[in-house]
Scaffold this motif. Structure first.
Motif, PDB file in Angstrom:
ATOM      1  N   ALA A  68       2.358  13.724  -4.904  1.00 51.42           N
ATOM      2  CA  ALA A  68       3.820  13.645  -4.878  1.00 51.42           C
ATOM      3  C   ALA A  68       4.299  12.600  -3.872  1.00 51.42           C
ATOM      4  N   ALA A  69       3.661  12.570  -2.692  1.00 54.06           N
ATOM      5  CA  ALA A  69       4.050  11.580  -1.690  1.00 54.06           C
ATOM      6  C   ALA A  69       3.713  10.169  -2.153  1.00 54.06           C
ATOM      7  N   THR A  70       2.576  10.014  -2.830  1.00 48.98           N
ATOM      8  CA  THR A  70       2.192   8.697  -3.346  1.00 48.98           C
ATOM      9  C   THR A  70       3.178   8.226  -4.403  1.00 48.98           C
ATOM     10  N   VAL A  71       3.588   9.114  -5.284  1.00 42.29           N
ATOM     11  CA  VAL A  71       4.591   8.775  -6.299  1.00 42.29           C
ATOM     12  C   VAL A  71       5.891   8.337  -5.620  1.00 42.29           C
ATOM     13  N   SER A  72       6.326   9.096  -4.620  1.00 40.64           N
ATOM     14  CA  SER A  72       7.569   8.768  -3.920  1.00 40.64           C
ATOM     15  C   SER A  72       7.486   7.405  -3.240  1.00 40.64           C
ATOM     16  N   ARG A  73       6.376   7.131  -2.556  1.00 36.71           N
ATOM     17  CA  ARG A  73       6.215   5.838  -1.887  1.00 36.71           C
ATOM     18  C   ARG A  73       6.141   4.694  -2.901  1.00 36.71           C
ATOM     19  N   THR A  74       5.506   4.960  -4.029  1.00 34.95           N
ATOM     20  CA  THR A  74       5.416   3.938  -5.072  1.00 34.95           C
ATOM     21  C   THR A  74       6.793   3.627  -5.638  1.00 34.95           C
ATOM     22  N   GLU A  75       7.607   4.645  -5.831  1.00 31.83           N
ATOM     23  CA  GLU A  75       8.989   4.423  -6.278  1.00 31.83           C
ATOM     24  C   GLU A  75       9.762   3.587  -5.260  1.00 31.83           C
ATOM     25  N   MET A  76       9.577   3.872  -3.970  1.00 36.97           N
ATOM     26  CA  MET A  76      10.270   3.100  -2.933  1.00 36.97           C
ATOM     27  C   MET A  76       9.793   1.653  -2.912  1.00 36.97           C
ATOM     28  N   ALA A  77       8.485   1.439  -3.090  1.00 39.67           N
ATOM     29  CA  ALA A  77       7.960   0.074  -3.116  1.00 39.67           C
ATOM     30  C   ALA A  77       8.559  -0.710  -4.285  1.00 39.67           C
ATOM     31  N   ALA A  78       8.710  -0.050  -5.425  1.00 40.17           N
ATOM     32  CA  ALA A  78       9.325  -0.709  -6.578  1.00 40.17           C
ATOM     33  C   ALA A  78      10.756  -1.117  -6.265  1.00 40.17           C
ATOM     34  N   ARG A  79      11.494  -0.233  -5.582  1.00 37.50           N
ATOM     35  CA  ARG A  79      12.877  -0.558  -5.226  1.00 37.50           C
ATOM     36  C   ARG A  79      12.948  -1.697  -4.212  1.00 37.50           C
ATOM     37  N   LEU A  80      11.921  -1.826  -3.378  1.00 40.78           N
ATOM     38  CA  LEU A  80      11.886  -2.910  -2.396  1.00 40.78           C
ATOM     39  C   LEU A  80      11.566  -4.264  -3.024  1.00 40.78           C
ATOM     40  N   GLY A  86       0.827  -1.198   0.000  1.00 42.55           N
ATOM     41  CA  GLY A  86       0.000   0.000   0.000  1.00 42.55           C
ATOM     42  C   GLY A  86       0.865   1.253   0.000  1.00 42.55           C
ATOM     43  N   THR A  87       0.666   2.116  -0.997  1.00 40.43           N
ATOM     44  CA  THR A  87       1.489   3.328  -1.119  1.00 40.43           C
ATOM     45  C   THR A  87       0.654   4.595  -1.245  1.00 40.43           C
ATOM     46  N   GLY A  88      -0.664   4.478  -1.267  1.00 39.15           N
ATOM     47  CA  GLY A  88      -1.513   5.625  -1.560  1.00 39.15           C
ATOM     48  C   GLY A  88      -1.657   6.582  -0.393  1.00 39.15           C
ATOM     49  N   THR A  89      -1.622   7.881  -0.691  1.00 43.44           N
ATOM     50  CA  THR A  89      -1.911   8.930   0.281  1.00 43.44           C
ATOM     51  C   THR A  89      -2.823   9.948  -0.403  1.00 43.44           C
ATOM     52  N   ASN A  90      -3.109  11.047   0.285  1.00 41.05           N
ATOM     53  CA  ASN A  90      -3.906  12.102  -0.344  1.00 41.05           C
ATOM     54  C   ASN A  90      -3.034  13.162  -0.998  1.00 41.05           C
ATOM     55  N   ASP A  91      -1.738  12.883  -1.110  1.00 41.32           N
ATOM     56  CA  ASP A  91      -0.777  13.788  -1.730  1.00 41.32           C
ATOM     57  C   ASP A  91      -0.147  13.041  -2.907  1.00 41.32           C
ATOM     58  N   VAL A 108      -4.900   4.022  -2.897  1.00 44.73           N
ATOM     59  CA  VAL A 108      -6.246   4.461  -2.553  1.00 44.73           C
ATOM     60  C   VAL A 108      -6.593   5.741  -3.308  1.00 44.73           C
ATOM     61  N   VAL A 109      -7.857   5.900  -3.643  1.00 45.30           N
ATOM     62  CA  VAL A 109      -8.341   7.179  -4.172  1.00 45.30           C
ATOM     63  C   VAL A 109      -7.996   8.256  -3.135  1.00 45.30           C
ATOM     64  N   PRO A 110      -7.433   9.396  -3.558  1.00 44.93           N
ATOM     65  CA  PRO A 110      -6.988  10.410  -2.594  1.00 44.93           C
ATOM     66  C   PRO A 110      -8.105  10.824  -1.630  1.00 44.93           C
ATOM     67  N   TYR A 111      -7.794  10.772  -0.352  1.00 46.39           N
ATOM     68  CA  TYR A 111      -8.782  11.006   0.695  1.00 46.39           C
ATOM     69  C   TYR A 111      -8.686  12.428   1.252  1.00 46.39           C
ATOM     70  N   TYR A 112      -9.648  12.808   2.007  1.00 44.84           N
ATOM     71  CA  TYR A 112      -9.739  14.065   2.753  1.00 44.84           C
ATOM     72  C   TYR A 112      -9.866  15.298   1.851  1.00 44.84           C
ATOM     73  N   SER A 113      -9.031  15.402   0.827  1.00 45.52           N
ATOM     74  CA  SER A 113      -9.078  16.572  -0.053  1.00 45.52           C
ATOM     75  C   SER A 113     -10.346  16.618  -0.895  1.00 45.52           C
ATOM     76  N   ARG A 114     -10.963  15.471  -1.093  1.00 39.31           N
ATOM     77  CA  ARG A 114     -12.175  15.349  -1.907  1.00 39.31           C
ATOM     78  C   ARG A 114     -11.972  15.979  -3.292  1.00 39.31           C
ATOM     79  N   PRO A 115     -10.995  15.477  -4.061  1.00 38.71           N
ATOM     80  CA  PRO A 115     -10.715  16.064  -5.373  1.00 38.71           C
ATOM     81  C   PRO A 115     -11.819  15.767  -6.380  1.00 38.71           C
ATOM     82  N   SER A 116     -11.769  16.494  -7.495  1.00 40.77           N
ATOM     83  CA  SER A 116     -12.700  16.242  -8.596  1.00 40.77           C
ATOM     84  C   SER A 116     -12.368  14.911  -9.248  1.00 40.77           C
ATOM     85  N   GLN A 117     -13.297  14.428 -10.081  1.00 35.31           N
ATOM     86  CA  GLN A 117     -13.046  13.195 -10.833  1.00 35.31           C
ATOM     87  C   GLN A 117     -11.818  13.363 -11.732  1.00 35.31           C
TER      88      GLN A 117
END
Length: 297
Positions: A91-103, A84-89, A111-120
Motif C-alpha cells: 500500500a505504501a509503495t502504491v501511494s509513493r508511486t502515485e506521488m512520483a507520477a504526480r511529480l 525510487g518508490t519501493g518499500t516492503n508495504d 525494489v522487491v519487498p524486503y524484510y517480510s520475505r514474501p512468497s514468490q
C-alpha cells in the motif's frame, strides 16, 4: 514517460548530499547533477539506495525530483528521471508511486519487498498492484538487501506484466540476466557494479551504476565500447575502473562515493545519515592514493 527502449546505457543513482547538520544540500545536488548530465548519461535515479532512500523523507524526494526536472530543462536534454518508490508495504509503495507520477517522474524503481520475505506469489501480486498506477515500473532485484531471491520464472512473470518495462539486477552475478535474455524482450540493467562488463556480455542493456557518480565519462565510454561490439577495448576500459569500484564498495555505499565527491569539490560535505557513518581513515587513504594516481595520469 519512458518506455523499455529508453532503458539502456548508463543510469546513475544519484547521491543525496547533506550538510554537516544533516539537512539537504540543494546547491551541491544541483552542481553534481549538472556535472552528470554533461557526460552523456542515459538516465538518473532519484531516491535509490545510493541516494540513502531509507532516511530521506518524501518531502525531500519531492524537492530533489523538482530540482532534477529543472536542471534537465535548463540543459535542454530529455534524460529520463526514475524515482525510487519501493518499500516492503504494498500500500505504501502504491501511494509513493502515485506521488512520483504526480511529480512528473518518467518511471519508478520498485525494489522487491524486503524484510517480510514474501512468497514468490506475493512478490508477483505486489508488482501487479504497483503497475496498475500507470507509470512505467522498473523491478529492482537485490536479494542481499531484501532477504528473498526471485526465481527465473517469477522474474519473467513480473516482466510480462503490462507497465513493467525492465529490471535492475543486483543479484550478485550474471545468472539471472543470462537466463532472462532469451525469454523476454524487456531490458535488464546491471546493478552490481563489479559485474557490469560481464553482464553486458551476457545480454544486459546497460547499468544502473552507483560508481558512475564519479569518473562518469569513463563509465559511459566503457559502455559505448561494449555496445558497439568493441569488447576487447570495453573490457580493458572496465578493468581500469575495477580498482575504483572495489574501493567504493569496501565500506557501505554511498559513504565512499560521498567522500570522493567531497574531496573533488563537487559536493560540500561527505555527511551521511545514521545508521550510515563516514568512511574509515584507512579507506580514505586508499581513495586518496587512487585519486592522486588518476590526477597524475
Amino acid at each position: 514517460m519512458m518506455n523499455q527502449r529508453d532503458l539502456q546505457g548508463i543510469y546513475v543513482p544519484v547521491i543525496t548530499p547533506f550538510l554537516p547538520d544533516g539537512t539537504l544540500d540543494t546547491p551541491s545536488y544541483r552542481a553534481h547533477v549538472k556535472k552528470l548530465l554533461a557526460h552523456g548519461i542515459q538516465g538518473l535515479v532519484v531516491n535509490g539506495t545510493t541516494g540513502e532512500s531509507p532516511t530521506v523523507s518524501w518531502e525531500e524526494v519531492k524537492a530533489l525530483t523538482e530540482e532534477t526536472r529543472a536542471l534537465i530543462r535548463e540543459q535542454g536534454t530529455s534524460v529520463p528521471i526514475v524515482v525510487g518508490t519501493g518499500t516492503n508495504d504494498t500500500a505504501a509503495t502504491v501511494s509513493r508511486t502515485e506521488m512520483a507520477a504526480r511529480l512528473g517522474a518518467d518511471g519508478v524503481l520498485v525494489v522487491v519487498p524486503y524484510y517480510s520475505r514474501p512468497s514468490q506469489e506475493g512478490i508477483i501480486a505486489h508488482f501487479r498492484q504497483v503497475a496498475q498506477i500507470g507509470i512505467p515500473v522498473i523491478v529492482y532485484e537485490i536479494p542481499a538487501r531484501t532477504g528473498v531471491r526471485l526465481t527465473v520464472d517469477t522474474a519473467r512473470t513480473i516482466l510480462d506484466i503490462d507497465g513493467v518495462i525492465g529490471m535492475k539486477d543486483s543479484s550478485g552475478g550474471t545468472e539471472l540476466v543470462t537466463a532472462l535474455t532469451p525469454l523476454t524482450d524487456k531490458p535488464v540493467l546491471c546493478g552490481e557494479d563489479p559485474c557490469l562488463f560481464d553482464a553486458l556480455r551476457a545480454g544486459a542493456a546497460g547499468g544502473m551504476t552507483a560508481s558512475a557518480n564519479v569518473y562518469t565519462d569513463s563509465f559511459c565510454e566503457a559502455y559505448r565500447l561494449a555496445a558497439s561490439g568493441r569488447l576487447e577495448d570495453a573490457g580493458a576500459a572496465f578493468a581500469r575502473l575495477l580498482p575504483l569500484i572495489r574501493l567504493l564498495f569496501q565500506e557501505p555505499n554511498p559513504s565512499p562515493l560521498k567522500w570522493l565527491l567531497a574531496r573533488q569539490g563537487v559536493i560540500a560535505s561527505d555527511a551521511v545519515r545514521l545508521p550510515l557513518t563516514p568512511i574509515t581513515g584507512g579507506l580514505a587513504d586508499a581513495l586518496e592514493r587512487l585519486l592522486s594516481s588518476h590526477e597524475r595520469s
